[in-house]
Design a protein around this motif. Structure first.
Motif, PDB file in Angstrom:
ATOM      1  N   LEU A 116      32.269  29.272  -3.077  1.00  0.00           N
ATOM      2  CA  LEU A 116      33.439  30.052  -3.360  1.00  0.00           C
ATOM      3  C   LEU A 116      34.929  29.338  -3.609  1.00  0.00           C
ATOM      4  N   HIS A 117      34.641  28.531  -4.447  1.00  0.00           N
ATOM      5  CA  HIS A 117      35.933  27.721  -5.311  1.00  0.00           C
ATOM      6  C   HIS A 117      35.240  26.927  -6.270  1.00  0.00           C
ATOM      7  N   CYS A 118      35.690  27.512  -7.481  1.00  0.00           N
ATOM      8  CA  CYS A 118      35.426  26.593  -8.652  1.00  0.00           C
ATOM      9  C   CYS A 118      36.224  27.185  -9.915  1.00  0.00           C
ATOM     10  N   HIS A 119      36.312  26.547 -11.048  1.00  0.00           N
ATOM     11  CA  HIS A 119      37.197  26.802 -11.959  1.00  0.00           C
ATOM     12  C   HIS A 119      36.559  26.980 -13.388  1.00  0.00           C
ATOM     13  N   THR A 120      37.105  27.654 -14.177  1.00  0.00           N
ATOM     14  CA  THR A 120      36.658  27.691 -15.824  1.00  0.00           C
ATOM     15  C   THR A 120      37.763  27.165 -16.715  1.00  0.00           C
ATOM     16  N   SER A 147      32.599  24.179  -3.852  1.00  0.00           N
ATOM     17  CA  SER A 147      32.575  22.844  -4.691  1.00  0.00           C
ATOM     18  C   SER A 147      33.905  22.218  -5.145  1.00  0.00           C
ATOM     19  N   ASP A 148      34.774  23.291  -5.571  1.00  0.00           N
ATOM     20  CA  ASP A 148      35.858  22.860  -6.405  1.00  0.00           C
ATOM     21  C   ASP A 148      35.534  22.295  -7.627  1.00  0.00           C
ATOM     22  N   PHE A 149      34.456  22.904  -8.141  1.00  0.00           N
ATOM     23  CA  PHE A 149      34.007  22.424  -9.246  1.00  0.00           C
ATOM     24  C   PHE A 149      34.764  22.707 -10.634  1.00  0.00           C
ATOM     25  N   HIS A 150      35.188  21.405 -11.455  1.00  0.00           N
ATOM     26  CA  HIS A 150      35.874  21.901 -12.458  1.00  0.00           C
ATOM     27  C   HIS A 150      35.091  21.455 -13.769  1.00  0.00           C
ATOM     28  N   ALA A 151      34.121  20.576 -13.945  1.00  0.00           N
ATOM     29  CA  ALA A 151      33.541  20.179 -14.991  1.00  0.00           C
ATOM     30  C   ALA A 151      32.098  19.224 -14.650  1.00  0.00           C
ATOM     31  N   ASP A 174      40.163  30.321 -10.438  1.00  0.00           N
ATOM     32  CA  ASP A 174      40.976  29.726 -11.373  1.00  0.00           C
ATOM     33  C   ASP A 174      42.550  29.381 -10.563  1.00  0.00           C
ATOM     34  N   HIS A 175      43.103  28.524 -11.172  1.00  0.00           N
ATOM     35  CA  HIS A 175      44.493  28.355 -10.584  1.00  0.00           C
ATOM     36  C   HIS A 175      45.436  29.585 -11.253  1.00  0.00           C
ATOM     37  N   ASP A 176      45.885  30.347 -10.424  1.00  0.00           N
ATOM     38  CA  ASP A 176      46.975  31.136 -10.472  1.00  0.00           C
ATOM     39  C   ASP A 176      46.852  32.066 -11.437  1.00  0.00           C
ATOM     40  N   ILE A 214      40.845  33.485  -6.528  1.00  0.00           N
ATOM     41  CA  ILE A 214      42.200  32.929  -7.320  1.00  0.00           C
ATOM     42  C   ILE A 214      42.398  31.669  -6.227  1.00  0.00           C
ATOM     43  N   GLU A 215      42.918  30.679  -7.112  1.00  0.00           N
ATOM     44  CA  GLU A 215      43.608  29.580  -6.078  1.00  0.00           C
ATOM     45  C   GLU A 215      45.380  29.581  -6.536  1.00  0.00           C
ATOM     46  N   PHE A 216      45.936  29.787  -5.623  1.00  0.00           N
ATOM     47  CA  PHE A 216      47.343  30.089  -5.625  1.00  0.00           C
ATOM     48  C   PHE A 216      48.014  28.785  -5.446  1.00  0.00           C
TER      49      PHE A 216
HETATM   50 MN    MN Z   1      40.410  24.095  -6.916  1.00  0.00          MN
END
Ligand code: MN
Ligand code: MN
Ligand code: MN
Length: 272
Positions: free
Chosen positions: A5-9, A243-247, A37-39, A60-62
Motif C-alpha cells: 500500500l505504498h509505492c511510486h511511479t 514497500s515504498d518502492f521507487h525503482a 505518488d507524491h502529492d 497518494i503520499e502527501f
Molecule cells: Mn513514498
C-alpha cells in the motif's frame, strides 16, 4: 495475501510507468496494490483502464510539516473526484512549482542560466525536484556527479536548499477524510524522531482525524515491526504496510516484498 500500500511511479519520483508498475505487481503476485505518488493522483487515471485482477486502491503520499519537521501522510481509498481533495492537490502542486522557481532563481544568481528548463528535461512527470536540477548540473558539466551537485549547490544549507511551504498536517488529513479515505502516517521510523516526539505526532494526527500508521515500511528489522505494532495498538490505530518502492534494484524497498503484519494489529484493509 500479498499487500503493498505504498509505492511510486515515474509520475512522481519512481522509475516505472504506472503500466509497468502494475505489470511488476502481477509478477510479484500482489493481491492489493495502492500506488501512492507524491502529492498527485495522475497514475490512477492511467491505470483505471487497465485490465487487471489486482485489487487497486486509490492512494497518494502527501508532504506536510509538523512542528517544522517534514512528515509524509499517505491517503488510501479516497474518492478521486472529490473537489476538496483535488483543490488540495493543486495547492501542493503550486507549492512544489514555487520551490522549483526559487531554486532556478538561486542557481541563476550563481551564474547558471535556464536551470528550470534544463531540469524539466529529466523529469517525466510534472514535479520538478532537486534531483532533476542535479541531473541538469551534471549534464552541463557544472559538477561531475549527482552527489557533487547536492554537496555544492542543492544539499542542506546550500543555495538550492529551499524549504517547501506544504499544507499543514490538519489540512492534509482533512483532504483525505473529506474524500472518504483513511489517513496513514508513512514510514514512522524514517523521521529520526525521539519516541516522545513520535507519540506527540501520533496524538496530533489522531486529534485531526488520522486513523492508521505504517507498521511495516519496506525491509525492516523484526524488532522495528514489534515496536511499531505496539505503538499502533497502544493508540488503537489501524495498521498499514508498504514497500515504498521507487525503482527496481533497491532491495530495501522492493515491490511486494513486505513482511506480514503482526497478528495483534487490525489491518487498514479490514474495512474494504
Ligand atoms: Mn513514498
Ligand atoms: Mn519518493
Ligand atoms: Mn515518504
Amino acid at each position: 495475501m500479498n499487500i503493498d500500500l505504498h509505492c511510486h511511479t515515474n509520475l512522481s519520483d519512481g522509475s516505472l510507468s504506472p503500466e509497468e508498475l502494475v505489470a511488476l505487481a502481477h509478477e510479484r503476485n500482489i493481491d492489493i496494490l495502492a500506488i501512492t505518488d507524491h502529492d498527485n493522483i495522475d497514475c490512477h487515471h492511467q491505470i483505471s483502464s487497465l485490465d487487471t485482477d489486482l485489487m487497486l486502491i486509490s492512494g497518494i503520499e502527501f508532504s506536510t510539516t509538523w512542528r517544522n519537521m517534514g512528515v509524509h501522510i499517505v491517503g488510501l481509498n479516497m474518492d478521486l473526484s472529490n473537489k476538496d481533495l483535488l483543490s488540495g492537490i493543486d495547492f501542493q502542486t503550486n507549492a512544489r512549482g514555487l520551490r522549483a522557481n526559487l531554486i532556478d532563481e538561486k542557481l541563476h544568481n550563481l551564474g547558471f542560466e535556464n536551470c528550470l528548463e534544463g531540469a524539466k528535461r529529466f523529469c517525466s512527470g510534472k514535479q520538478v525536484g532537486r534531483p532533476h536540477f542535479a541531473q541538469h548540473l551534471v549534464d552541463i558539466g557544472a559538477v561531475s556527479n549527482i552527489q557533487q551537485a547536492f554537496k555544492r549547490y542543492l544539499g542542506a544549507g546550500k543555495a538550492g536548499d529551499i524549504k517547501q511551504q506544504w499544507a499543514d498536517l490538519e489540512t492534509v488529513i482533512s483532504w483525505i477524510r473529506g474524500a472518504g479515505g483513511i489517513a496513514v502516517i508513512a514510514h514512522p521510523t524514517k523521521y529520526n524522531m525521539t519516541r516522545t516526539k513520535l507519540c506527540g505526532l501520533i496524538e496530533d494526527f489522531i486529534d485531526f482525524g488520522g486513523e492508521a500508521i505504517e507498521v511495516i515500511s519496506g525491509a525492516q528489522k523484526a524488532d522495528t515491526t514489534q515496536n511499531m505494532a505496539k505503538l499502533c495498538n497502544d493508540y488503537s490505530l489501524l495498521a498499514s504496510c508498504g514497500s515504498d518502492f521507487h525503482a527496481p534494484g533497491q532491495p530495501w524497498a522492493a515491490l511486494g516484498m513486505v513482511a506480514k503484519l503482526p497478528e495483534s494489529c487490525q489491518p487498514v484493509w479490514a474495512k474494504w
